[in-house]
Design a protein around this motif. Structure first.
Motif, PDB file in Angstrom:
ATOM      1  N   LEU A   1     -16.749   3.888  69.861  1.00 24.24           N
ATOM      2  CA  LEU A   1     -17.509   4.985  70.473  1.00 24.24           C
ATOM      3  C   LEU A   1     -16.659   6.251  70.567  1.00 24.24           C
ATOM      4  O   LEU A   1     -17.123   7.355  70.297  1.00 24.24           O
ATOM      5  CB  LEU A   1     -18.009   4.581  71.862  1.00 24.24           C
ATOM      6  N   ARG A   2     -15.398   6.097  70.936  1.00 22.29           N
ATOM      7  CA  ARG A   2     -14.509   7.257  71.045  1.00 22.29           C
ATOM      8  C   ARG A   2     -14.299   7.907  69.680  1.00 22.29           C
ATOM      9  O   ARG A   2     -14.276   9.132  69.570  1.00 22.29           O
ATOM     10  CB  ARG A   2     -13.175   6.850  71.665  1.00 22.29           C
TER      11      ARG A   2
ATOM     12  N   PHE B   1     -23.489  13.038  71.180  1.00 18.27           N
ATOM     13  CA  PHE B   1     -22.707  12.995  72.410  1.00 18.27           C
ATOM     14  C   PHE B   1     -22.783  14.344  73.103  1.00 18.27           C
ATOM     15  O   PHE B   1     -22.780  15.388  72.454  1.00 18.27           O
ATOM     16  CB  PHE B   1     -21.245  12.638  72.122  1.00 18.27           C
TER      17      PHE B   1
ATOM     18  N   LEU C   1     -15.551   0.289  72.686  1.00 18.68           N
ATOM     19  CA  LEU C   1     -15.213   1.564  73.316  1.00 18.68           C
ATOM     20  C   LEU C   1     -14.374   2.432  72.377  1.00 18.68           C
ATOM     21  O   LEU C   1     -14.580   3.645  72.270  1.00 18.68           O
ATOM     22  CB  LEU C   1     -14.477   1.305  74.620  1.00 18.68           C
TER      23      LEU C   1
ATOM     24  N   ILE D   1     -18.387   1.494  81.615  1.00 16.58           N
ATOM     25  CA  ILE D   1     -18.487   2.729  80.836  1.00 16.58           C
ATOM     26  C   ILE D   1     -19.587   3.643  81.353  1.00 16.58           C
ATOM     27  O   ILE D   1     -20.538   3.203  81.986  1.00 16.58           O
ATOM     28  CB  ILE D   1     -18.743   2.442  79.339  1.00 16.58           C
ATOM     29  N   THR D   2     -19.411   4.918  81.034  1.00 17.91           N
ATOM     30  CA  THR D   2     -20.465   5.909  81.188  1.00 17.91           C
ATOM     31  C   THR D   2     -20.508   6.681  79.898  1.00 17.91           C
ATOM     32  O   THR D   2     -19.472   7.183  79.423  1.00 17.91           O
ATOM     33  CB  THR D   2     -20.196   6.860  82.369  1.00 17.91           C
ATOM     34  N   LEU D   3     -21.690   6.737  79.274  1.00 10.44           N
ATOM     35  CA  LEU D   3     -21.894   7.468  78.019  1.00 10.44           C
ATOM     36  C   LEU D   3     -22.886   8.586  78.276  1.00 10.44           C
ATOM     37  O   LEU D   3     -23.924   8.358  78.900  1.00 10.44           O
ATOM     38  CB  LEU D   3     -22.452   6.532  76.944  1.00 10.44           C
ATOM     39  N   LYS D   4     -22.575   9.789  77.778  1.00  9.53           N
ATOM     40  CA  LYS D   4     -23.473  10.919  77.966  1.00  9.53           C
ATOM     41  C   LYS D   4     -23.918  11.444  76.608  1.00  9.53           C
ATOM     42  O   LYS D   4     -23.102  11.800  75.755  1.00  9.53           O
ATOM     43  CB  LYS D   4     -22.792  12.023  78.768  1.00  9.53           C
TER      44      LYS D   4
ATOM     45  N   ALA E   1     -17.393   9.857  68.931  1.00  8.20           N
ATOM     46  CA  ALA E   1     -17.470  11.060  69.762  1.00  8.20           C
ATOM     47  C   ALA E   1     -16.548  12.168  69.268  1.00  8.20           C
ATOM     48  O   ALA E   1     -16.742  13.330  69.614  1.00  8.20           O
ATOM     49  CB  ALA E   1     -17.146  10.717  71.212  1.00  8.20           C
TER      50      ALA E   1
ATOM     51  N   ILE F   1     -17.608  10.406  77.238  1.00  9.02           N
ATOM     52  CA  ILE F   1     -17.351   8.979  77.457  1.00  9.02           C
ATOM     53  C   ILE F   1     -16.329   8.848  78.571  1.00  9.02           C
ATOM     54  O   ILE F   1     -15.292   9.514  78.548  1.00  9.02           O
ATOM     55  CB  ILE F   1     -16.777   8.305  76.188  1.00  9.02           C
TER      56      ILE F   1
ATOM     57  N   THR G   1     -27.799   9.759  80.251  1.00 10.69           N
ATOM     58  CA  THR G   1     -26.553   9.187  80.733  1.00 10.69           C
ATOM     59  C   THR G   1     -26.773   7.690  80.890  1.00 10.69           C
ATOM     60  O   THR G   1     -27.716   7.273  81.560  1.00 10.69           O
ATOM     61  CB  THR G   1     -26.143   9.799  82.084  1.00 10.69           C
TER      62      THR G   1
END
Length: 135
Positions: free
Chosen positions: A75-76, A100, A72, A127-130, A79, A107, A57
């Motif tokens: 990234l989306r 992801f 962002l 942001i938080t990315l997992k 994902a 996200i 994370t």
């Protein structure tokens, strides 16, 4: 060292904020153990080593590690591709193959300092990315 995320299929590398924290860095255990007692009362242990699946994370906040809205959006899009393998480099000086983590919210993002209708790709978000690391 910069933290980067590379989508080799698209041929794109995103530079992520260097100040992202890794809050679950020490929360994952590679060794798994199960135990049970037999009818005679003897303890039976079964232990094994996980081959992959370490959660990673990466987290920003309102005061650090902002990500531009344009990155962002990229990234989306990434994902939304099931099982897309990417290379996460620069985190603790190691390159890792990741996907992801869709077991929850892969996200999340909160706008920083703006609440208006006319947003731009340069506007900052916390942001938080997992991710899950693959072996």
């Amino acid at each position: 060292m910069a933290i980067t995320l590379t989508n080799a299929i698209a041929g794109i590398t995103l530079t992520l904020p260097e100040q992202l924290t890794w809050p679950d860095e020490f929360g994952w255990q590679q060794v798994v153990q199960a135990s049970e007692y037999t009818t005679t009362g003897a303890l039976v242990l079964d232990a094994w080593v996980k081959q992959s699946g370490r959660p990673i994370t990466l987290k920003g906040s309102e005061t650090r590690a902002w990500c531009a809205r344009g990155a962002l959006l990229t990234l989306r899009t990434w994902a939304s591709v099931p099982g897309l393998q990417m290379t996460l480099a620069g985190l603790r000086g190691v390159s890792r193959t990741v996907v992801f983590d869709h077991s929850g919210e892969a996200i999340s993002a909160d706008p920083i300092g703006f609440e208006r209708a006319d947003i731009s790709d340069a506007d900052p978000y916390a942001i938080t990315l997992k991710f899950l690391e693959l072996a």
